[in-house]
Design a protein around this motif. Structure first.
Motif, PDB file in Angstrom:
ATOM      1  N   THR A 100      52.584  61.015  -4.672  1.00  0.00           N
ATOM      2  CA  THR A 100      53.762  61.663  -4.106  1.00  0.00           C
ATOM      3  C   THR A 100      53.377  62.997  -3.489  1.00  0.00           C
ATOM      4  N   ASN A 101      53.705  63.178  -2.225  1.00  0.00           N
ATOM      5  CA  ASN A 101      53.520  64.435  -1.496  1.00  0.00           C
ATOM      6  C   ASN A 101      52.121  65.045  -1.594  1.00  0.00           C
ATOM      7  N   PRO A 102      51.067  64.275  -1.307  1.00  0.00           N
ATOM      8  CA  PRO A 102      49.719  64.861  -1.372  1.00  0.00           C
ATOM      9  C   PRO A 102      49.442  65.754  -0.157  1.00  0.00           C
ATOM     10  N   SER A 103      48.480  66.640  -0.313  1.00  0.00           N
ATOM     11  CA  SER A 103      47.972  67.459   0.789  1.00  0.00           C
ATOM     12  C   SER A 103      46.501  67.144   0.942  1.00  0.00           C
ATOM     13  N   ILE A 104      46.081  66.907   2.197  1.00  0.00           N
ATOM     14  CA  ILE A 104      44.672  66.630   2.440  1.00  0.00           C
ATOM     15  C   ILE A 104      44.189  67.471   3.616  1.00  0.00           C
ATOM     16  N   ALA A 105      42.907  67.697   3.679  1.00  0.00           N
ATOM     17  CA  ALA A 105      42.303  68.474   4.756  1.00  0.00           C
ATOM     18  C   ALA A 105      42.240  67.630   6.027  1.00  0.00           C
ATOM     19  N   SER A 106      42.295  68.289   7.155  1.00  0.00           N
ATOM     20  CA  SER A 106      42.193  67.599   8.435  1.00  0.00           C
ATOM     21  C   SER A 106      40.856  66.868   8.518  1.00  0.00           C
ATOM     22  N   GLY A 107      40.912  65.631   8.997  1.00  0.00           N
ATOM     23  CA  GLY A 107      39.705  64.828   9.127  1.00  0.00           C
ATOM     24  C   GLY A 107      39.335  64.036   7.895  1.00  0.00           C
ATOM     25  N   THR A 108      40.161  64.114   6.844  1.00  0.00           N
ATOM     26  CA  THR A 108      39.875  63.361   5.618  1.00  0.00           C
ATOM     27  C   THR A 108      40.889  62.234   5.455  1.00  0.00           C
ATOM     28  N   SER A 109      40.701  61.430   4.416  1.00  0.00           N
ATOM     29  CA  SER A 109      41.568  60.272   4.183  1.00  0.00           C
ATOM     30  C   SER A 109      42.212  60.334   2.810  1.00  0.00           C
ATOM     31  N   GLN A 110      43.309  59.602   2.658  1.00  0.00           N
ATOM     32  CA  GLN A 110      44.030  59.496   1.387  1.00  0.00           C
ATOM     33  C   GLN A 110      44.486  58.053   1.223  1.00  0.00           C
ATOM     34  N   GLN A 111      44.169  57.438   0.083  1.00  0.00           N
ATOM     35  CA  GLN A 111      44.619  56.079  -0.207  1.00  0.00           C
ATOM     36  C   GLN A 111      46.005  56.136  -0.835  1.00  0.00           C
ATOM     37  N   PHE A 112      46.941  55.370  -0.287  1.00  0.00           N
ATOM     38  CA  PHE A 112      48.274  55.246  -0.852  1.00  0.00           C
ATOM     39  C   PHE A 112      48.425  53.867  -1.480  1.00  0.00           C
ATOM     40  N   ALA A 113      49.321  53.773  -2.463  1.00  0.00           N
ATOM     41  CA  ALA A 113      49.628  52.507  -3.120  1.00  0.00           C
ATOM     42  C   ALA A 113      51.133  52.294  -3.086  1.00  0.00           C
TER      43      ALA A 113
END
Length: 168
Positions: A100-113
């Protein structure tokens, strides 16, 4: 030498029209374990209830086709293991997207489920079955491709809403 094959998850339930991923773990005489999911022959005892894939890239993926029970078996040489799959008629009532509501750096990835909750109270991982969308594709894109469902990649600064949709 291979002495047994464990099929997981054990005795799962899936909802009609959805799929479930199985894994096969080999147990060897020296006490080691090895993932054999892509090497075993997968079979369903009731193909009217569920089929299971032996195709490259989707080995062990069962598709539910009818209500009832089927035995899912993984075999390699003369060794096999199995579990029972139950297909139910429950109806999807909600989807939860995590994290829920993650923050990530530009150019990176985040896996959602995406986890579905059904009328019978059961939950099921629907990550690979939902349609993923990003509200701001200039900020983040999200994959619907096989093998990377729900993988978001940041392409710019800002906020975006990530959503998952299944059957409306």
């Amino acid at each position: 030498a291979l002495v047994s094959i464990e099929v997981t998850p054990t005795n799962p339930q899936v909802v009609l029209g959805t799929s479930g991923q199985f894994a096969a773990t080999g147990v060897f005489t020296d006490g080691t374990n090895q993932d054999l999911t892509a090497q075993v022959l997968w079979e369903s005892s009731a193909t009217g209830t569920s089929t299971i894939s032996n195709d490259a890239g989707s080995q062990g993926l069962a598709l539910s086709l009818g209500l009832g029970d089927t035995t899912i078996t993984a075999s390699l040489a003369s060794v096999s293991g199995s579990t029972q799959l139950t297909v139910t008629s429950a109806v999807l009532v909600s989807l939860e997207v995590t994290p829920t509501n993650p923050s990530i750096a530009s150019g990176t990835s985040q896996q959602f489920a995406a986890t579905g909750t059904f009328t019978d109270g059961t939950t099921q991982d629907l990550t690979a079955q939902v349609i993923w969308e990003s509200s701001a594709t200039g900020t983040s894109t999200i994959s619907n491709d096989a093998g990377s469902h729900g993988l978001a990649h940041s392409v710019g600064l800002g906020d975006t809403a990530i959503s998952a949709t299944h059957s409306g």
